[in-house]
Design a protein around this motif. Structure first.
Motif, mmCIF file in Angstrom:
data_model
loop_
_atom_site.group_PDB
_atom_site.id
_atom_site.type_symbol
_atom_site.label_atom_id
_atom_site.label_comp_id
_atom_site.label_asym_id
_atom_site.label_seq_id
_atom_site.Cartn_x
_atom_site.Cartn_y
_atom_site.Cartn_z
ATOM 1 N N LEU A 171 -58.282 10.153 -39.783
ATOM 2 C CA LEU A 171 -58.021 11.563 -39.486
ATOM 3 C C LEU A 171 -56.554 11.880 -39.734
ATOM 4 O O LEU A 171 -55.676 11.053 -39.451
ATOM 5 N N ILE A 172 -56.280 13.079 -40.255
ATOM 6 C CA ILE A 172 -54.914 13.590 -40.338
ATOM 7 C C ILE A 172 -54.904 14.918 -39.593
ATOM 8 O O ILE A 172 -55.691 15.821 -39.906
ATOM 9 N N VAL A 173 -54.034 15.018 -38.594
ATOM 10 C CA VAL A 173 -53.968 16.244 -37.798
ATOM 11 C C VAL A 173 -52.538 16.779 -37.822
ATOM 12 O O VAL A 173 -51.585 16.027 -38.010
ATOM 13 N N GLY A 174 -52.410 18.096 -37.642
ATOM 14 C CA GLY A 174 -51.071 18.666 -37.535
ATOM 15 C C GLY A 174 -50.912 19.993 -38.243
ATOM 16 O O GLY A 174 -51.886 20.624 -38.675
ATOM 17 N N ASP A 175 -49.640 20.401 -38.380
ATOM 18 C CA ASP A 175 -49.310 21.659 -39.052
ATOM 19 C C ASP A 175 -49.355 21.520 -40.566
ATOM 20 O O ASP A 175 -49.216 22.497 -41.293
ATOM 21 N N MET A 176 -49.452 20.292 -41.056
ATOM 22 C CA MET A 176 -49.534 19.986 -42.488
ATOM 23 C C MET A 176 -48.254 20.350 -43.250
ATOM 24 O O MET A 176 -48.298 20.705 -44.426
ATOM 25 N N ASP A 177 -47.112 20.225 -42.570
ATOM 26 C CA ASP A 177 -45.852 20.586 -43.223
ATOM 27 C C ASP A 177 -45.082 19.378 -43.749
ATOM 28 O O ASP A 177 -44.407 19.462 -44.778
ATOM 29 N N SER A 178 -45.170 18.220 -43.095
ATOM 30 C CA SER A 178 -44.390 17.061 -43.531
ATOM 31 C C SER A 178 -45.222 15.986 -44.221
ATOM 32 O O SER A 178 -44.690 14.992 -44.692
ATOM 33 N N VAL A 179 -46.527 16.170 -44.314
ATOM 34 C CA VAL A 179 -47.408 15.196 -44.955
ATOM 35 C C VAL A 179 -47.458 15.475 -46.458
ATOM 36 O O VAL A 179 -47.388 16.620 -46.893
ATOM 37 N N THR A 180 -47.570 14.426 -47.271
ATOM 38 C CA THR A 180 -47.586 14.598 -48.722
ATOM 39 C C THR A 180 -48.976 15.012 -49.218
ATOM 40 O O THR A 180 -49.987 14.803 -48.538
ATOM 41 N N ASP A 181 -49.012 15.559 -50.437
ATOM 42 C CA ASP A 181 -50.292 15.905 -51.064
ATOM 43 C C ASP A 181 -51.153 14.650 -51.245
ATOM 44 O O ASP A 181 -52.374 14.702 -51.106
ATOM 45 N N VAL A 213 -56.408 20.963 -38.811
ATOM 46 C CA VAL A 213 -55.207 21.791 -38.845
ATOM 47 C C VAL A 213 -54.935 22.358 -37.461
ATOM 48 O O VAL A 213 -55.809 22.956 -36.831
ATOM 49 N N HIS A 214 -53.690 22.180 -37.002
ATOM 50 C CA HIS A 214 -53.256 22.703 -35.711
ATOM 51 C C HIS A 214 -53.082 24.219 -35.815
ATOM 52 O O HIS A 214 -52.332 24.709 -36.667
ATOM 53 N N ALA A 215 -53.756 24.956 -34.957
ATOM 54 C CA ALA A 215 -53.674 26.419 -34.949
ATOM 55 C C ALA A 215 -53.079 26.912 -33.640
ATOM 56 O O ALA A 215 -53.083 26.203 -32.626
ATOM 57 N N TYR A 216 -52.539 28.144 -33.676
ATOM 58 C CA TYR A 216 -52.054 28.786 -32.451
ATOM 59 C C TYR A 216 -53.254 29.178 -31.589
ATOM 60 O O TYR A 216 -54.407 29.108 -32.030
ATOM 61 N N ALA A 217 -52.958 29.597 -30.368
ATOM 62 C CA ALA A 217 -54.027 29.953 -29.433
ATOM 63 C C ALA A 217 -54.911 31.079 -29.976
ATOM 64 O O ALA A 217 -56.103 31.151 -29.670
#
Length: 386
Positions: free
Chosen positions: A230-240, A251-255
């Motif tokens: 699994l890869i979780v998060g804002d997807m900003d620092s992970v590579t393609d 994908v981490h979402a706001y409330a």
């Protein structure tokens, strides 16, 4: 009469020699720039209070020099990031934030001690030295008590605000990866995460935990030869490359359900679950594994103290405090497991230790045998004389 060559003449020239020259890579967000940074570049950043994680990444990428259009150290809190670069002979120059836009990706620049030549422009700069680092570090250490008070106030304020949210279960998402009754290893891009992950090889080989990468933590797993489940998060620092490795994506979402990271997933033609959750992506990963009934939660590179959070731009740790209270009974840091499995591993050092132990046991037995013989001989002589 001796003939002076050009190198000899340069000693008498009043024209200063450049300290550094080369092609630049530019990024306002350091972790995004680091995703696909070619080695040997001069990097131009806007990174206030350069943290240790970013510094280590820059070292690993073998950058030639750093130009920071921000305060490399503000003196607000202590950090060894700049010193790490200087110890690796990577120079740091500071320039005004207003000139950041003048730097264009892949341009060639020449850097002198107090100025940068960029095409037809000349930009003022100053060299960040060890003396400046020491001065800022001392200044930061003097403010630690006041900073801690503010950090605690902030933590408690946000913990009170979020305490009802942490009691509620996360929205249900139908992930295919089974976490129930499994060990789950959650890798975040925190201080020492690569070293700790390497130290956990024996544990991973024996237990075979579910591997979760939090953003750039997924790349660390791949670098060590592991495929994240699994890869979780804002997807900003992970590579393609990591996003396309076949792992299930969350994908981490706001409330309110807004998920800025989803646009990147769509651009790559991939699919992902969207999970609204308060707090950090690391918090979300812990809660997700906990609610999917994992047996044990093991963290790598997790933020644990005030400086960790300040370096990530968070003035408190309210959400993390609550999440760790909720999952605490199942939570273990990798350092504890690493020590256990390291002691169980059959290494060259362990073999040497065993050999030396057996040698000294044999030596002790030999000495004991000699002593017993000597005592018996003395007793026999005394008996004979009697």
């Amino acid at each position: 009469m001796s003939i002076l060559n050009w190198s000899s003449l340069s000693l008498f020239s009043s024209k200063p020699l450049p300290h550094c020259k080369g092609r630049i890579s530019v990024g306002a967000i350091t972790k995004v720039l680091l995703r696909d940074l070619p080695p040997g570049r001069i990097v131009v950043l806007q990174h206030r209070d350069l943290d240790e994680v970013a510094a280590q990444e820059l070292i690993d990428q073998k950058v030639k020099a750093v130009i920071n259009c921000e305060q490399t150290m503000s003196g607000r809190y202590p950090t060894h990031g700049p010193l790490m670069l200087l110890q690796e002979q990577i120079p740091i120059w500071e320039a005004d934030s207003a000139v950041f836009e003048a730097f264009k990706m892949n341009s060639e620049i020449t850097v002198y001690e107090d100025r940068i030549l960029l095409e037809d422009q000349e930009i003022a700069c100053s060299l960040f030295t060890r003396e400046k680092w020491l001065s800022m570090q001392q200044q930061a250490n003097e403010r630690t008590t006041q900073l801690m008070e503010h950090f605690i106030d902030n933590t408690l304020t946000y913990a009170m605000r979020d305490m009802h949210a942490v009691m509620e279960p996360l929205p249900q998402i139908a992930i295919q990866t089974n976490l129930e009754d499994r060990h789950v290893l959650i890798v975040s891009r925190g201080k020492g995460y690569k070293k700790d992950l390497l130290a956990a090889k024996a544990y991973i080989a024996e237990v075979k935990p579910v591997l979760i990468g939090v953003d750039g933590g997924a790349d660390a797993l791949l670098e060590c030869g592991y495929l994240p489940h699994l890869i979780v998060g804002d997807m900003d620092s992970v590579t393609d490359k990591a996003l396309s490795c076949g792992a299930e994506l969350v994908v981490h979402a706001y409330a309110d359900g807004t998920a800025p990271g989803l646009s990147r997933i769509d651009a790559l033609g991939l699919s992902a679950h969207v999970l609204p959750c308060f707090g950090t992506s690391e918090d979300m990963a812990l809660l997700l594994a906990f609610e999917k009934r994992c047996e044990v939660l093991v963290t790598v590179g997790a933020r644990t103290h005030m400086i960790d959070f300040l370096e990530k731009g968070r003035a408190g740790m309210g959400s993390t405090l609550l999440v760790r209270m909720k999952v605490g009974a199942r939570l273990i840091d990798i350092k504890s497991i690493g020590i256990l499995y390291k002691s169980r591993g059959w290494t060259k050092e362990a073999s040497s230790t065993l050999f030396l132990s057996l040698f000294f046991i044999a030596l002790s037995l030999f000495q004991l045998h000699w002593i017993v013989k000597r005592v018996a001989h003395v007793v026999w002589k005394l008996g004979g004389e009697g």
